[in-house]
Design a protein around this motif. Sequence first.
Motif, mmCIF file in Angstrom:
data_model
loop_
_atom_site.group_PDB
_atom_site.id
_atom_site.type_symbol
_atom_site.label_atom_id
_atom_site.label_comp_id
_atom_site.label_asym_id
_atom_site.label_seq_id
_atom_site.Cartn_x
_atom_site.Cartn_y
_atom_site.Cartn_z
ATOM 1 N N ASN A 1 0.857 -1.237 -0.023
ATOM 2 C CA ASN A 1 0.270 -0.170 0.092
ATOM 3 C C ASN A 1 0.846 1.266 0.157
ATOM 4 O OD1 ASN A 1 0.402 1.103 2.787
ATOM 5 N ND2 ASN A 1 -0.266 -0.906 3.367
ATOM 6 N N ARG B 1 -8.632 5.004 4.006
ATOM 7 C CA ARG B 1 -8.982 3.936 3.156
ATOM 8 C C ARG B 1 -9.155 4.325 1.798
ATOM 9 N NH1 ARG B 1 -11.649 1.981 7.681
ATOM 10 N NH2 ARG B 1 -13.639 2.354 6.647
ATOM 11 N N LYS C 1 -7.375 3.461 -1.863
ATOM 12 C CA LYS C 1 -8.021 2.590 -2.965
ATOM 13 C C LYS C 1 -8.314 3.220 -4.305
ATOM 14 C CE LYS C 1 -11.039 0.034 0.412
ATOM 15 N NZ LYS C 1 -12.314 -0.464 0.881
#
Length: 772
Positions: A436, A670, A674
């Motif tokens: 990530n 988050r 994404k």
Amino acid sequence: MIKSLKNIEKQEKEDYKIPRNVQEVIPISRIWKDGIFLVGKNKYALTYKFTDINYAVASKEDKEAMFLEYSEILNSLDSGATTKITIILRRINKKDFENEILLPFKKDGLDIYREEYNQMLLDKAVNSNGMIRDIYLTVSVVKKNYEEAKNYFRRIGTDIIAHFAKLGSKCVELNANDKLRVLHDFYRIGEEVNYNLDLQALMKRGHSFKDYICPDNFSFKSDYFEMGNKFGRVLFLKDYASFIKDTFIAELTDMNQNMIMSIDIIPVPTDEAVREVENRLLGVETNITNWQRKQNANNNFSAVVPYDMEQQRKESKEFLDDLTTRDQRMMFANLTLVITADTKEQLEADTETILITGRKHLCQIVPLKYQQMNGFNTVLPIGVRKINYLRTLTTESLAVLNPFKVQEVFDKGGIYYGENAISHNLIMVNKANLLNQSSFLLGVPGSGKSFSAKELITFLSLATDDDILICDPEGEYSALVKAMGGEVIEISASSKDHINAMDMTEGYGDGANPVVDKSEFILSLFEQLDKKGLGPKEKSIIDRCTALVYEDYNKTKKVPTLINLREKLLEQPEKEAKELALSLELFTNGSLNVFAHETNVNTSSRIISYDIYKLGKQLKTMGLLVITDAMINRVSENYKKGKRTHIFIDEIHVLFENEYSATFFNSAWRQFRKRNAYPTAITQNVEYLLSSVEASTMLSNSEFIVMLNQAASDRKELADLLNISNEQLSYITNSEAGCGLIRYGSSLIPFVNRFPTNTKLYKLMTTKPGEL
């Protein structure tokens, strides 16, 4: 002789053939695209490349764990095959390097800054080590045909990769093109940038791959060789010390010249090894018995067994214990290395350096005499062994010759983050390679946090077309953003710049219903208005009114504001709704109504800094939330366009001071991840940050963390959370500004970053009062 060794020598035995041309020096008969090479009669070899690990900066406990795991890898080697571990040191090609890291000019008015940045990178590169350290493992085995060899390598490959993964090292198979590039770069030093091998085209023309990779000439002398316009020498480790430090290989390969070092390993089956050692021990005992019988015959009944015989007995027993009770294996090993230089004088000087390193560790390293060609082919990661000077070792004895030193980060398309504090090579990070892209920038005031963030923003502004959004609570980024052609939005109670807290683009939120996510945001805003918190009735009313406001929006298409939300609250029958409307009045019709107007600023600029320095303490947290929400809108728009967004949020600890703002920002984090956004959180209050479950989870899950100088209490918290050893903590204890630790994936890399002060960029980035 041990049976397995005898079989291997029999299988590998070849008739000596004098090479008639340069190509015949290369002992490869045939290649396949998947990387399997035929390197002898029915002998096939495959090479794996594995990454370095941070052995040099690990704690004593971690080093022991790494040592044992590496021993497991050696124990897992197949006794029916031979293995070669190779370390290749190669100088960074200047042309390749410049193409890789220098910023291209765009004639957009910012080239003056690109020129400064490029000069800084070139100066750093000149002062750096400039050497790339690659490590390979080559397995060679005798099989009847290619298909059998392929099945064998497929079976052992999974096991090898899994073992290296446990060690924290990434291991991959090399295909034919990759492996030939390794050989080409050594055979043709200085021509690395010219490599453009097309095997299909070579086959069509009927040419051999050897024609492409081989040097212009080879000339092998008694103790050195000439290869093209380079001089080289092959040496081998002749005598081993009884005790060798685990830093021996790291010191041996710490040179500023092209070099290859290989350790050939032949594992012996345990049953054969035990029989061999038992026979040796029996021979020693027999010699001792015969010696004692002879002394007794001379009436010398008090004679003591000679020291050398006693030592042989002791060592044989220890060896047998290692094999039978300590899960050690017997292995034959041979260490060879080759160095190259531009002149014969330089070659002699480098040879002396290696000999001195060997003597320092009580080992004898000597040049091969009249075996330079055989030694040269042995040391390369091809899979042949033409030097028969073998040493018997146990697994642990061989594991001491570990190839690991320190992990380097030099990603293609990476961003400069400083120099490795151990190897002094540049650190170039491409966060796209990580699991990530979330990152944190941590450090006490004065440690260089803002400067590091500005340096990153500068690079992104000059090198990419990505959008950059900055939340600036201290007004530190305005000068830089304006210089880069960005937009500074100043938000305060008296400012004419407004951002609508109720803005919501299509695709907003993390779920199917964007209104639900917006409701969570509104709840977090109300948490700021009443520090006592919201009860279940108030939460229900806010949720209901938020939905009603956006129902009206769907009908009229007019963007709602906080004023519309307050009107909906006043329409509700509950007294709690009236109280909520009253608490909101100051922020809609009162003096703090900065977020109650429609957005009136240019939010389409590529670089935007939200300056909330003059917002005041009462509105600062609310401002951070509104700006984060505005960023979510921009990220959602960019995601649809296929555009990447970089987010910088300073003083992020403020957002975790209450439950709802923490929950909202955790959700926003988050969404950033994404939707092709790279969020960077900046804070000095690590202890406050870690007191929040959401924040500590975000921190521990982030793959990229820059840690500058830390306070004592913060160091302890970070050490527990990120498993940082005391040795690694020393790099964030009383360290200079711009120096510290980088967590890159699972690795921790110490770094030093000093930017030249005599530049325009430095004046834009510095936050020191005397230099502004």
